[in-house]
Scaffold this motif. Structure first.
Motif, short mmCIF file in Angstrom:
data_model
loop_
_atom_site.label_atom_id
_atom_site.label_comp_id
_atom_site.label_asym_id
_atom_site.label_seq_id
_atom_site.Cartn_x
_atom_site.Cartn_y
_atom_site.Cartn_z
N ARG A 90 0.85 -1.18 0.00
CA ARG A 90 0.00 0.00 0.00
C ARG A 90 0.89 1.23 0.00
O ARG A 90 2.11 1.15 0.08
N GLY A 91 0.25 2.39 -0.10
CA GLY A 91 1.00 3.64 -0.11
C GLY A 91 0.64 4.51 -1.29
O GLY A 91 -0.33 4.25 -2.01
N ARG A 92 1.43 5.53 -1.48
CA ARG A 92 1.16 6.52 -2.52
C ARG A 92 2.49 7.06 -3.04
O ARG A 92 3.43 7.25 -2.28
N ASN A 123 -0.19 9.24 -7.88
CA ASN A 123 -0.79 10.57 -8.03
C ASN A 123 0.09 11.39 -8.96
O ASN A 123 1.25 11.66 -8.65
N VAL A 124 -0.45 11.79 -10.13
CA VAL A 124 0.33 12.49 -11.14
C VAL A 124 -0.20 13.91 -11.30
O VAL A 124 -1.33 14.12 -11.74
N GLU A 143 8.05 13.35 -5.70
CA GLU A 143 9.34 12.66 -5.61
C GLU A 143 9.99 12.48 -6.97
O GLU A 143 11.21 12.55 -7.10
N ILE A 144 9.19 12.21 -7.99
CA ILE A 144 9.72 11.94 -9.32
C ILE A 144 9.04 12.87 -10.32
O ILE A 144 7.83 13.08 -10.26
N PRO A 278 10.43 3.86 -0.78
CA PRO A 278 10.56 2.60 -1.53
C PRO A 278 9.76 2.61 -2.84
O PRO A 278 10.22 2.07 -3.84
N ALA A 279 8.58 3.23 -2.84
CA ALA A 279 7.78 3.29 -4.06
C ALA A 279 8.50 4.07 -5.15
O ALA A 279 8.51 3.68 -6.32
N ALA A 280 9.12 5.19 -4.79
CA ALA A 280 9.85 5.99 -5.76
C ALA A 280 11.05 5.24 -6.30
O ALA A 280 11.33 5.26 -7.51
N ARG A 281 11.79 4.55 -5.42
CA ARG A 281 12.95 3.79 -5.88
C ARG A 281 12.53 2.67 -6.83
O ARG A 281 13.20 2.39 -7.83
#
Length: 293
Positions: A90-92, A123-124, A143-144, A278-281
């Motif tokens: 889960r997460g965002r 989320n973009v 983040e990205i 972790p999601a960004a990586r």
């Protein structure tokens, strides 16, 4: 000072006032005002100047925005690491993308990410120029960031991952009277052009035609690029866009031609060099694998 207070402060900044901020975060306006006033007392400086019914950031408030975002981002990183270091159940993940790379390669990378981690919400947010995208790094909005620029992006404090080029193409109304396949600048004489606002490579191409006296007419300047294709299909004019738009334009019935000599939009992913969730990586790893194919 605590994370809740910083979140309330940033809500007022992001939504332009206490009223809209309170509505968005589902808190009464008096409670929000009191929380921010408490933060100001603890810091010993005003964060906002109250002007009529509105507010304007003070100098101290402007200086607090970036550290406050960083604190909240670091807390989110800690929570994310503690909850799901490996499995990302889960997460965002917050992203910012310019319109053309937001079609491709963002669609493909997002789909691959979702196949591995369907529980993470992506989320973009949008930006229209490379400068806007890079500025979101410094303010910590996302983040990205995915951008397209005329050349390589060089900035010492950021991590930049090149992910390919997109040549510009001419998108025209159905059955227009132009050479098939490829067009040069001379073939565009007399065309009505629909262009994005200044700052993009596509607009620079149109401005170059105008400066050379190529006989084109700037028929419209459009801020929202999603409006460009409907205008082309209606016969209002022609548009120069990156090749990512080709499948969508052709499915809609427009005709697409390569432009020679080619102008290329260079795609890059931009992020902080350290401190990513972790999601960004994982997103960057998937993008790198896609680029290497």
């Amino acid at each position: 000072m605590d994370a809740r207070q910083l979140g309330y402060f940033l809500a007022v900044v992001d939504h332009g006032g206490f009223g809209k901020a309170a509505e968005q975060i589902h808190l009464s306006q008096p409670s929000l005002s009191q929380a921010v006033a408490t933060l100001e007392r603890e810091l010993g400086v005003p964060l906002f100047h109250r002007v009529g019914r509105g507010v304007v950031l003070s100098e101290a408030g402007r200086e607090l925005v970036e550290p406050a975002r960083q604190v909240l981002r670091d807390l989110e990183t800690a929570r994310s690491v503690a909850q799901s270091v490996k499995d990302l159940r889960r997460g965002r993940l917050d992203l910012v993308s310019m319109p053309s790379p937001g079609i491709e390669p963002l669609t493909t990378i997002m789909c691959r990410f979702a196949e591995e981690h369907p529980g993470v919400m992506l989320n973009v947010d949008g930006a229209f120029t490379a400068e806007e995208v890079v500025s979101t790094v410094r303010t910590g909005v996302a983040e990205i960031r995915l951008l397209g620029a005329a050349g390589d992006l060089h900035t010492a404090e950021l991590k930049v991952m090149p992910i390919g080029d997109q040549p510009l193409v001419l998108i025209s109304p159905p059955d227009c009277d132009l050479p098939e396949g490829t067009v040069g600048q001379g073939d565009m004489r007399g065309l009505r052009m629909i262009a994005s606002q200044r700052g993009s490579l596509m607009r620079r191409f149109v401005d170059d035609l105008l400066e050379q006296g190529a006989g084109v007419q700037l028929a419209a300047e459009i801020a929202h690029r999603t409006s460009i294709l409907p205008l082309v299909l209606s016969g209002f004019g022609h548009a120069v866009m990156p090749s990512a738009w080709t499948p969508l334009a052709e499915r809609a019935g427009a005709s697409v031609r390569r432009i020679e000599p080619a102008w290329r939009l260079r795609m890059s992913l931009v992020s902080r060099p350290q401190g990513l969730t972790p999601a960004a990586r994982t997103f960057l790893r998937i993008a790198s694998e896609w680029t290497a194919e």
